[in-house]
Design a protein around this motif. Structure first.
Motif, PDB file in Angstrom:
ATOM      1  N   GLY A   1      88.211  62.368 -27.165  1.00 19.02           N
ATOM      2  CA  GLY A   1      87.274  61.681 -28.042  1.00 19.02           C
ATOM      3  C   GLY A   1      86.043  61.158 -27.346  1.00 19.02           C
ATOM      4  O   GLY A   1      85.265  60.405 -27.949  1.00 19.02           O
TER       5      GLY A   1
ATOM      6  N   ARG B   1      92.432  59.470 -41.344  1.00 12.63           N
ATOM      7  CA  ARG B   1      92.475  58.130 -40.763  1.00 12.63           C
ATOM      8  C   ARG B   1      91.258  57.783 -39.909  1.00 12.63           C
ATOM      9  O   ARG B   1      91.086  56.624 -39.542  1.00 12.63           O
ATOM     10  CB  ARG B   1      93.726  57.974 -39.885  1.00 12.63           C
ATOM     11  CG  ARG B   1      95.017  57.978 -40.671  1.00 12.63           C
ATOM     12  CD  ARG B   1      96.173  57.493 -39.806  1.00 12.63           C
ATOM     13  NE  ARG B   1      97.376  57.369 -40.595  1.00 12.63           N
ATOM     14  CZ  ARG B   1      97.675  56.314 -41.348  1.00 12.63           C
ATOM     15  NH1 ARG B   1      96.841  55.296 -41.421  1.00 12.63           N
ATOM     16  NH2 ARG B   1      98.791  56.278 -42.045  1.00 12.63           N
ATOM     17  N   ASN B   2      90.427  58.752 -39.599  1.00  7.89           N
ATOM     18  CA  ASN B   2      89.342  58.506 -38.653  1.00  7.89           C
ATOM     19  C   ASN B   2      88.038  59.106 -39.147  1.00  7.89           C
ATOM     20  O   ASN B   2      88.032  60.087 -39.902  1.00  7.89           O
ATOM     21  CB  ASN B   2      89.682  59.105 -37.284  1.00  7.89           C
ATOM     22  CG  ASN B   2      90.940  58.521 -36.682  1.00  7.89           C
ATOM     23  OD1 ASN B   2      90.914  57.449 -36.082  1.00  7.89           O
ATOM     24  ND2 ASN B   2      92.053  59.229 -36.835  1.00  7.89           N
TER      25      ASN B   2
ATOM     26  N   TYR C   1      91.106  48.766 -41.923  1.00  5.26           N
ATOM     27  CA  TYR C   1      90.263  49.563 -41.035  1.00  5.26           C
ATOM     28  C   TYR C   1      89.861  48.762 -39.798  1.00  5.26           C
ATOM     29  O   TYR C   1      89.640  47.550 -39.860  1.00  5.26           O
ATOM     30  CB  TYR C   1      88.988  50.004 -41.759  1.00  5.26           C
ATOM     31  CG  TYR C   1      89.191  51.073 -42.799  1.00  5.26           C
ATOM     32  CD1 TYR C   1      89.290  52.402 -42.446  1.00  5.26           C
ATOM     33  CD2 TYR C   1      89.274  50.738 -44.149  1.00  5.26           C
ATOM     34  CE1 TYR C   1      89.468  53.387 -43.404  1.00  5.26           C
ATOM     35  CE2 TYR C   1      89.450  51.706 -45.123  1.00  5.26           C
ATOM     36  CZ  TYR C   1      89.543  53.035 -44.743  1.00  5.26           C
ATOM     37  OH  TYR C   1      89.723  53.995 -45.691  1.00  5.26           O
TER      38      TYR C   1
ATOM     39  N   GLU D   1      79.945  52.936 -31.126  1.00  3.68           N
ATOM     40  CA  GLU D   1      80.003  53.988 -30.098  1.00  3.68           C
ATOM     41  C   GLU D   1      78.855  53.786 -29.115  1.00  3.68           C
ATOM     42  O   GLU D   1      77.891  54.537 -29.056  1.00  3.68           O
ATOM     43  CB  GLU D   1      79.952  55.364 -30.760  1.00  3.68           C
ATOM     44  CG  GLU D   1      81.162  55.695 -31.604  1.00  3.68           C
ATOM     45  CD  GLU D   1      82.443  55.761 -30.782  1.00  3.68           C
ATOM     46  OE1 GLU D   1      82.366  56.003 -29.555  1.00  3.68           O
ATOM     47  OE2 GLU D   1      83.528  55.576 -31.364  1.00  3.68           O
TER      48      GLU D   1
ATOM     49  N   SER E   1      82.387  54.262 -35.209  1.00 10.80           N
ATOM     50  CA  SER E   1      83.591  55.002 -35.606  1.00 10.80           C
ATOM     51  C   SER E   1      84.543  54.042 -36.309  1.00 10.80           C
ATOM     52  O   SER E   1      84.462  52.820 -36.122  1.00 10.80           O
ATOM     53  CB  SER E   1      84.284  55.617 -34.389  1.00 10.80           C
ATOM     54  OG  SER E   1      84.687  54.614 -33.469  1.00 10.80           O
ATOM     55  N   TYR E   2      85.396  54.596 -37.138  1.00 17.39           N
ATOM     56  CA  TYR E   2      86.406  53.767 -37.799  1.00 17.39           C
ATOM     57  C   TYR E   2      87.766  54.432 -37.669  1.00 17.39           C
ATOM     58  O   TYR E   2      87.883  55.645 -37.498  1.00 17.39           O
ATOM     59  CB  TYR E   2      86.053  53.540 -39.277  1.00 17.39           C
ATOM     60  CG  TYR E   2      86.238  54.751 -40.163  1.00 17.39           C
ATOM     61  CD1 TYR E   2      87.484  55.094 -40.682  1.00 17.39           C
ATOM     62  CD2 TYR E   2      85.153  55.571 -40.483  1.00 17.39           C
ATOM     63  CE1 TYR E   2      87.653  56.205 -41.487  1.00 17.39           C
ATOM     64  CE2 TYR E   2      85.312  56.683 -41.292  1.00 17.39           C
ATOM     65  CZ  TYR E   2      86.563  56.997 -41.780  1.00 17.39           C
ATOM     66  OH  TYR E   2      86.736  58.106 -42.574  1.00 17.39           O
ATOM     67  N   THR E   3      88.797  53.616 -37.748  1.00 12.60           N
ATOM     68  CA  THR E   3      90.182  54.087 -37.723  1.00 12.60           C
ATOM     69  C   THR E   3      90.975  53.307 -38.762  1.00 12.60           C
ATOM     70  O   THR E   3      90.799  52.093 -38.894  1.00 12.60           O
ATOM     71  CB  THR E   3      90.810  53.885 -36.327  1.00 12.60           C
ATOM     72  OG1 THR E   3      90.095  54.665 -35.368  1.00 12.60           O
ATOM     73  CG2 THR E   3      92.273  54.324 -36.320  1.00 12.60           C
TER      74      THR E   3
ATOM     75  N   TYR F   1      83.291  58.516 -38.876  1.00 11.62           N
ATOM     76  CA  TYR F   1      82.100  57.862 -38.336  1.00 11.62           C
ATOM     77  C   TYR F   1      81.221  57.379 -39.485  1.00 11.62           C
ATOM     78  O   TYR F   1      81.302  57.886 -40.607  1.00 11.62           O
ATOM     79  CB  TYR F   1      81.293  58.834 -37.473  1.00 11.62           C
ATOM     80  CG  TYR F   1      82.029  59.376 -36.270  1.00 11.62           C
ATOM     81  CD1 TYR F   1      82.080  58.658 -35.077  1.00 11.62           C
ATOM     82  CD2 TYR F   1      82.671  60.612 -36.331  1.00 11.62           C
ATOM     83  CE1 TYR F   1      82.744  59.156 -33.962  1.00 11.62           C
ATOM     84  CE2 TYR F   1      83.338  61.118 -35.223  1.00 11.62           C
ATOM     85  CZ  TYR F   1      83.381  60.385 -34.052  1.00 11.62           C
ATOM     86  OH  TYR F   1      84.057  60.877 -32.954  1.00 11.62           O
TER      87      TYR F   1
ATOM     88  N   GLU G   1      84.337  61.704 -42.848  1.00 14.63           N
ATOM     89  CA  GLU G   1      85.738  61.693 -42.450  1.00 14.63           C
ATOM     90  C   GLU G   1      85.993  62.793 -41.417  1.00 14.63           C
ATOM     91  O   GLU G   1      85.591  63.944 -41.627  1.00 14.63           O
ATOM     92  CB  GLU G   1      86.646  61.923 -43.653  1.00 14.63           C
ATOM     93  CG  GLU G   1      86.653  60.790 -44.651  1.00 14.63           C
ATOM     94  CD  GLU G   1      87.603  61.060 -45.808  1.00 14.63           C
ATOM     95  OE1 GLU G   1      88.231  60.099 -46.272  1.00 14.63           O
ATOM     96  OE2 GLU G   1      87.717  62.223 -46.235  1.00 14.63           O
TER      97      GLU G   1
END
Length: 718
Positions: free
Chosen positions: A216, A412-413, A155, A160, A435-437, A415, A408
């Motif tokens: 985004g 894949r993405n 990850y 943000e 945020s995460y990816t 917060y 979710e």
């Protein structure tokens, strides 16, 4: 609202001090006991400075005031200031009165990622309170944090910063199907409440919403529209049903000198925004229920199953996760049920959310993690309202600070909220939205093309063609090492992608007998959830005769020779392996003799020797005779060898080696008949050989007996 705020009660006895000193102390005690930690920090610090440690009792008072100052900073998340004051309390030996000074000091150092002093303080606390589970967990968390940081997950996370403010921003939640609205709670300027929360030093939280564009980017956040949703109280931790027509949120009353606890409220969407909220009756009845808190709602898509956090009696300890179901006939929610010890702990479980696959995310400081609140994921059991085996999300989703409220957006993405310190944070150790990816797995492919039967001999300039199940195709040419490598395309995208199967063919064509027969292989990334470097070896059969391991026969005989020196059957196993490796291959076995005896007799002998080889492979190895042909060639095709540094070799050396190519004719061999009898026999032996030639790749196996029987028993359709 977001954590347990522990009020430390003191039983110390104050000595007689001057009226002025006592005034400062009384004022500090009032602010602290009223949980007004924001102003209390300054009041306690001032009282600390006014007291002179002239006696043991005065030392106790000064130590108590240092501890109270540290507690005010701890509970308002000013960790560095807190450690300064805990250290002062320890210098004044206050741990003799309150051992927790070491524990809380350790917690602050851990939250700042300063692991060595954290461990030291945990150990000092355990000397005073042996066996304390929380302190042992703290030491384990320090070790676990080190391991997680050293073995980070794939990850990537980002603060943000364009959305966050220096005040607390927390608990993000998508507010529509398309993911174009992000709801969250915030204490930023513009909130409804005019007062400041004495525990957080900020305005009371309200619910806000920000638009998200196609790239985004966040629009300017606005207070959500609705009737009496945002008030003078705390509002936060919002969730929606699957239609996004019903909203559930937490409200914590702001009533001085009363501890009323938090509640969950519900509002329906209307033409002018959200309608007048109604309170869900989830608390126990009676006066005891007034002080209970319920909050952090998480509702199912149909709006009938609600998970929430509460400190109501009957739990595992701290705040637990509970659930309740809605009955439409009675228009009421069922008596809450605790989610049990697999989810809940003696610590705190908070901020539940549902994953896209039905899993449950929640935050806990009771399950072992990196420290503070960590985010865990539990898998759902079938269609039951049950989740099991919580797993820590690891670093960098989790940190040594508090991490919670993960949602979710897609697989894949998403917060989450964290109060970790970062260069992008608007405030030090304040709650921010992150945020995460999850980046795609990185795959590479190296294809090595080899000549079959020639161990280690690699083929340069071979063409390698790749065909993916997703329709993608590309080609490459092997280098001088017989390798071709695929990682990134010119546009920086990757050749090998997730959940895809790839067929790979290698070939090198030439004129006449030059070149190789094509061969193929394959790889698959289906179900492979990690980075991987594929290495695929593909062997090509040369169009020249295939040299087999040595097969010998007794003089003038055709039976396969098996003795202590040679096992010709083992040599023929090479052919068996070759046919298994290439299941459509048809091969011709050719046997040769030396030049001694007549041409006609040698033809007959070589034919019998070739047939003996076929017989072994059919009868003892089970090869279909349709895949084998036998041909005797007598003495008509002398072998070619190479003379290199005085030695005769059968493998063709590098063209720059200077080796001499020699055809083993009868005339050439006879020159050694008298001068070197050993070499004379050796060269004749080179000519007595069995080789293989490719006939075709057209063999089609006959259907197996069980397949035929199955086909014959299937009902025929008219």
């Amino acid at each position: 609202m977001k954590k347990i705020l522990l009020l430390t009660l003191f039983t110390g006895v104050f000595v007689t001090l001057s009226i002025a000193q006592q005034k400062y102390i009384d004022e500090a005690m009032f602010y602290f006991r009223s949980e007004n930690y924001c102003e209390g920090a300054a009041k306690c610090e001032l009282a600390y400075k006014k007291v002179s440690p002239k006696s043991p009792k005065a030392m106790k008072i000064k130590g108590q005031l240092a501890f109270m100052t540290a507690e005010c900073f701890r509970l308002t998340e000013k960790f560095s200031n807190a450690t300064d004051w805990y250290d002062k309390a320890i210098m004044l030996k206050y741990e003799k009165i309150e051992p927790r000074v070491f524990f809380y000091n350790a917690e602050m150092y851990r939250a700042m990622g300063d692991f060595n002093p954290a461990e030291e303080n945990y150990k000092e606390y355990l000397k005073l309170v042996p066996g304390d589970r929380a302190a042992k967990n703290g030491i384990e968390s320090v070790q676990l944090a080190k391991r997680y940081q050293a073995n980070r997950t794939r990850y990537t996370v980002k603060n943000e910063s364009k959305l966050n403010k220096p005040e607390n921003d927390m608990a993000p939640m998508l507010g529509d199907r398309k993911g174009t609205e992000l709801y969250f709670s915030s204490a930023r300027p513009g909130s409804k409440g005019s007062d400041k929360d004495p525990r957080s030093c900020e305005s009371y939280m309200d619910l806000w919403v920000a638009k998200i564009d196609k790239k985004g980017n966040f629009g300017q956040p606005q207070l959500i529209a609705g009737e009496n949703v945002n008030t003078e109280d705390h509002e936060g931790t919002v969730c929606f049903d699957g239609r996004y027509k019903t909203m559930f949120f937490t409200r914590c009353p702001n009533v001085k000198k009363q501890n009323l606890g938090c509640d969950i409220w519900m509002s329906e969407s209307g033409p002018k925004g959200w309608g007048e909220p109604t309170k869900l009756l989830l608390k126990p009845e009676g006066k005891d229920g007034d002080t209970v808190s319920v909050g952090h709602p998480c509702v199912s898509e149909d709006g009938r199953f609600l998970i929430f956090a509460s400190d109501m009696p009957g739990g595992e300890g701290g705040r637990d996760l509970w659930y309740s179901t809605y009955d439409r006939r009675s228009n009421s929610w069922s008596t809450p049920v605790n989610m049990g010890p697999e989810i809940n702990t003696p610590g705190n479980e908070l901020f539940p959310t549902f994953g896209l696959d039905g899993s449950l995310y929640f935050a806990s400081d009771g399950h072992l993690g990196m420290g503070g609140l960590d985010i865990f994921k539990a898998q759902r059991v079938g269609e039951e309202f049950k989740w099991v085996k919580p797993e820590n999300m690891g670093f960098p989703i989790n940190s040594v600070s508090n991490d919670f409220g993960l949602i979710e957006v897609d697989p894949r993405n998403g917060y989450f909220t964290s109060n970790r310190k970062s260069t992008d944070s608007q405030g030090e150790y304040t709650d921010d939205i992150w945020s995460y990816t999850l980046p795609p797995n990185k795959y590479t492919l190296k294809v090595i093309v080899l000549e079959s039967g020639q161990k280690g001999k690699r083929i340069a300039n071979a063409n390698v063609k790749v065909q993916g199940s997703d329709g993608a195709t590309w080609e490459g040419i092997t280098n001088d090492l017989g390798e071709v490598y695929f990682e990134k395309k010119p546009d920086d995208s990757r050749y090998i992608n997730e959940e895809t199967e790839y067929g790979i063919e290698a070939s090198l064509f030439g004129e006449g007998d030059k070149g190789y027969y094509p061969n193929d292989g394959g790889i698959s990334t289906v179900g492979l959830d990690q980075d991987y470097d594929f290495i695929l070896e593909i062997e090509l059969l040369p169009k020249t005769p295939i040299r087999l391991p040595e097969v010998r026969y007794a003089l003038a005989r055709w039976e396969l020779l098996v003795n202590e020196e040679i096992n010709s059957k083992d040599s023929l196993n090479f052919v068996d392996d070759l046919l298994k490796k290439y299941p459509t291959l048809v091969i011709k076995l050719t046997s040769h003799t030396d030049s001694r005896d007549t041409d006609q007799r040698n033809l007959i002998l070589s034919q019998k020797r070739a047939e003996e080889c076929v017989k072994y492979l059919v009868e003892e190895k089970g090869i279909d005779p349709l895949r084998l042909q036998a041909e005797g060639r007598g003495e008509r095709q002398p072998r070619t060898v190479w003379l290199l540094d005085g030695e005769y070799i059968v493998d063709e050396p590098d063209e720059n080696s200077g080796a001499q190519e020699i055809e083993l004719t009868e005339k050439y061999i006879n020159q050694f008949m008298r001068s070197d009898k050993v070499l004379f026999e050796k060269l004749h032996q080179f000519n007595r050989r069995t080789e293989g030639e490719i006939v075709s790749f057209d063999y089609v196996p006959a259907p197996k007996k069980e397949e035929v029987e199955s086909e014959n028993t299937e009902p025929k359709q008219d």
